[in-house]
Design a protein around this motif. Structure first.
Motif, PDB file in Angstrom:
ATOM      1  N   PHE A 175       0.938  -1.147  -0.005  1.00  0.00           N
ATOM      2  CA  PHE A 175      -0.026  -0.228   0.032  1.00  0.00           C
ATOM      3  C   PHE A 175       0.763   1.291   0.206  1.00  0.00           C
ATOM      4  O   PHE A 175       1.770   1.308   0.810  1.00  0.00           O
ATOM      5  CB  PHE A 175      -0.996   0.176   1.273  1.00  0.00           C
ATOM      6  N   TYR A 176       0.690   2.056  -0.885  1.00  0.00           N
ATOM      7  CA  TYR A 176       1.403   3.222  -0.950  1.00  0.00           C
ATOM      8  C   TYR A 176       0.872   4.416  -1.148  1.00  0.00           C
ATOM      9  O   TYR A 176      -0.243   4.785  -1.601  1.00  0.00           O
ATOM     10  CB  TYR A 176       1.979   3.329  -2.449  1.00  0.00           C
ATOM     11  N   PHE A 177       1.177   5.433  -0.066  1.00  0.00           N
ATOM     12  CA  PHE A 177       0.913   6.657   0.036  1.00  0.00           C
ATOM     13  C   PHE A 177       1.823   7.758  -0.681  1.00  0.00           C
ATOM     14  O   PHE A 177       3.025   7.544  -0.736  1.00  0.00           O
ATOM     15  CB  PHE A 177       0.948   7.228   1.483  1.00  0.00           C
ATOM     16  N   GLY A 178       1.235   8.829  -1.554  1.00  0.00           N
ATOM     17  CA  GLY A 178       2.043   9.538  -2.504  1.00  0.00           C
ATOM     18  C   GLY A 178       2.365  10.888  -1.880  1.00  0.00           C
ATOM     19  O   GLY A 178       1.703  11.173  -0.590  1.00  0.00           O
ATOM     20  N   GLU A 179       3.109  11.659  -2.190  1.00  0.00           N
ATOM     21  CA  GLU A 179       3.301  13.110  -1.583  1.00  0.00           C
ATOM     22  C   GLU A 179       2.205  13.863  -1.831  1.00  0.00           C
ATOM     23  O   GLU A 179       1.494  13.901  -2.829  1.00  0.00           O
ATOM     24  CB  GLU A 179       4.734  13.584  -2.423  1.00  0.00           C
ATOM     25  N   PRO A 180       1.863  14.390  -0.548  1.00  0.00           N
ATOM     26  CA  PRO A 180       0.336  15.278  -1.056  1.00  0.00           C
ATOM     27  C   PRO A 180       0.558  16.371  -1.978  1.00  0.00           C
ATOM     28  O   PRO A 180       1.752  17.021  -1.933  1.00  0.00           O
ATOM     29  CB  PRO A 180       0.427  15.971   0.472  1.00  0.00           C
ATOM     30  N   LEU A 181      -0.537  16.682  -2.705  1.00  0.00           N
ATOM     31  CA  LEU A 181      -0.505  17.517  -3.717  1.00  0.00           C
ATOM     32  C   LEU A 181      -1.263  18.934  -3.197  1.00  0.00           C
ATOM     33  O   LEU A 181      -2.522  18.903  -2.977  1.00  0.00           O
ATOM     34  CB  LEU A 181      -1.017  17.101  -5.034  1.00  0.00           C
ATOM     35  N   ARG A 182      -0.596  20.043  -3.127  1.00  0.00           N
ATOM     36  CA  ARG A 182      -1.003  21.290  -2.757  1.00  0.00           C
ATOM     37  C   ARG A 182      -1.470  22.114  -4.015  1.00  0.00           C
ATOM     38  O   ARG A 182      -0.555  22.257  -4.719  1.00  0.00           O
ATOM     39  CB  ARG A 182      -0.359  21.954  -1.736  1.00  0.00           C
ATOM     40  N   VAL A 183      -2.810  22.443  -3.967  1.00  0.00           N
ATOM     41  CA  VAL A 183      -3.069  23.487  -4.929  1.00  0.00           C
ATOM     42  C   VAL A 183      -3.348  24.892  -4.653  1.00  0.00           C
ATOM     43  O   VAL A 183      -4.014  25.056  -3.602  1.00  0.00           O
ATOM     44  CB  VAL A 183      -4.326  22.685  -5.793  1.00  0.00           C
ATOM     45  N   PRO A 184      -2.844  25.788  -5.440  1.00  0.00           N
ATOM     46  CA  PRO A 184      -3.061  27.353  -5.200  1.00  0.00           C
ATOM     47  C   PRO A 184      -4.276  27.444  -5.075  1.00  0.00           C
ATOM     48  O   PRO A 184      -5.215  26.920  -5.808  1.00  0.00           O
ATOM     49  CB  PRO A 184      -2.264  28.048  -6.256  1.00  0.00           C
ATOM     50  N   PRO A 185      -4.861  28.555  -4.479  1.00  0.00           N
ATOM     51  CA  PRO A 185      -6.265  29.072  -4.330  1.00  0.00           C
ATOM     52  C   PRO A 185      -6.845  29.837  -5.817  1.00  0.00           C
ATOM     53  O   PRO A 185      -5.707  30.209  -6.534  1.00  0.00           O
ATOM     54  CB  PRO A 185      -6.376  30.097  -3.395  1.00  0.00           C
ATOM     55  N   LYS A 186      -7.977  29.870  -6.112  1.00  0.00           N
ATOM     56  CA  LYS A 186      -8.447  30.335  -7.233  1.00  0.00           C
ATOM     57  C   LYS A 186      -7.677  30.108  -8.501  1.00  0.00           C
ATOM     58  O   LYS A 186      -7.198  30.959  -9.301  1.00  0.00           O
ATOM     59  CB  LYS A 186      -8.391  31.771  -6.765  1.00  0.00           C
TER      60      LYS A 186
END
Length: 219
Positions: A175-186
Motif C-alpha cells: 500500500f503506497y501513499f504519495g506526496e500530498p499535492l497542494r493546489v493554489p487558491p483560485k
C-alpha cells in the motif's frame, strides 16, 4: 424485497470484507505522507485513488473518519451503505448536476476540518484518467490531495470498466501513499489542467510501483 436486499447486502458485504481482507498482510510505503488523526495539527486530507482499488482502500482506511463521494446511480446506493457500515459518511454525486451538489457537500465537510475521499477517475471512467473534482476542492479549501494506491500478490479482477480488483485471502499487499499535492487558491482553467495531469501522473506512478512489487505492470 428490494428494500430488504438494500439493507442486508451492504451489511453482509461489510462483514465479509472485514473477514476476507483481515487475512491479508499489508506493507505500507511512504507512511510519512499520511497524518494519523491522533497527531497534533490539522490532519485533514482529500484522499484520491483509482476506482479499481476502492474496496480494499475503504477497508484499509476504516479507522480514519472521512466522507466519501459515491455515485448517484442505483448501484451507488449499495456502495453508500457499504461505506457507512465501515464507518464512513457519504455524499452522492456523478458527472451531471448531482456531481456539482456532491462537490458542494464535500466542500462543507472539508471546511469543517474533516477529511474526504474522491475516486480520481470517477464512477464511470475512463479508467486511470483523473477528473478535476479533487483539484477544485483542494484549491477552494487549501487542503492537500493525498494520492494512494495498492498492488497485491494474488487477486480477483471483475469484468468491469475499471477491472475492480479484490485481493484474495492471505495475499500480500503493498500500500503506497504519495506526496500530498497542494493546489493554489483560485486557480484558472489552464492551472486546473496542470494540476489534474500532475495528480494523474502521481497516481499512476504509485500504481506501477505497487504492482511492480508483485511482478506486474498493471492489474
Amino acid at each position: 424485497m428490494k428494500k430488504l436486499k438494500l439493507r442486508l447486502v451492504p451489511l453482509f458485504a461489510g462483514w465479509l470484507i472485514r473477514i476476507w481482507f483481515g487475512t491479508c498482510r499489508a506493507t505500507v510505503h511512504n507512511g510519512e505522507h499520511f497524518f494519523p488523526p491522533e497527531q497534533s495539527g490539522n490532519n485533514t486530507v482529500i484522499a484520491s485513488f483509482w476506482h479499481y482499488s476502492i474496496l480494499y482502500i475503504i477497508y484499509f482506511m476504516r479507522h480514519y473518519p472521512a466522507t466519501v463521494m459515491v455515485s448517484a446511480s442505483r448501484d451507488g446506493e449499495y456502495i453508500a451503505r457499504l461505506v457507512k457500515s465501515l464507518g464512513f459518511n457519504s455524499v452522492r454525486g456523478s458527472r451531471n448536476n448531482q456531481g456539482v451538489q456532491a462537490l458542494k457537500g464535500l466542500l462543507r465537510v472539508v471546511s469543517r476540518g474533516e477529511s474526504c475521499a474522491v475516486v480520481a477517475d470517477g464512477s464511470q471512467g475512463p479508467p486511470m484518467v483523473a477528473q478535476p473534482g479533487s483539484i477544485l476542492l483542494a484549491s477552494k479549501t487549501g487542503v492537500p490531495v493525498l494520492p494512494m494506491a495498492w498492488g497485491c500478490s494474488s487477486y480477483i479482477a471483475v469484468n468491469s470498466w475499471d477491472r475492480l480488483s479484490i485481493p484474495k485471502p492471505f495475499s500480500k499487499i503493498d500500500f503506497y501513499f504519495g506526496e500530498p499535492l497542494r493546489v493554489p487558491p483560485k486557480i484558472k482553467s489552464e492551472e486546473l489542467e496542470h494540476y489534474r495531469v500532475l495528480l494523474e501522473q502521481r497516481l499512476n506512478k504509485l500504481y506501477h510501483q505497487a504492482w511492480e512489487k508483485h511482478g506486474r505492470r498493471a492489474h
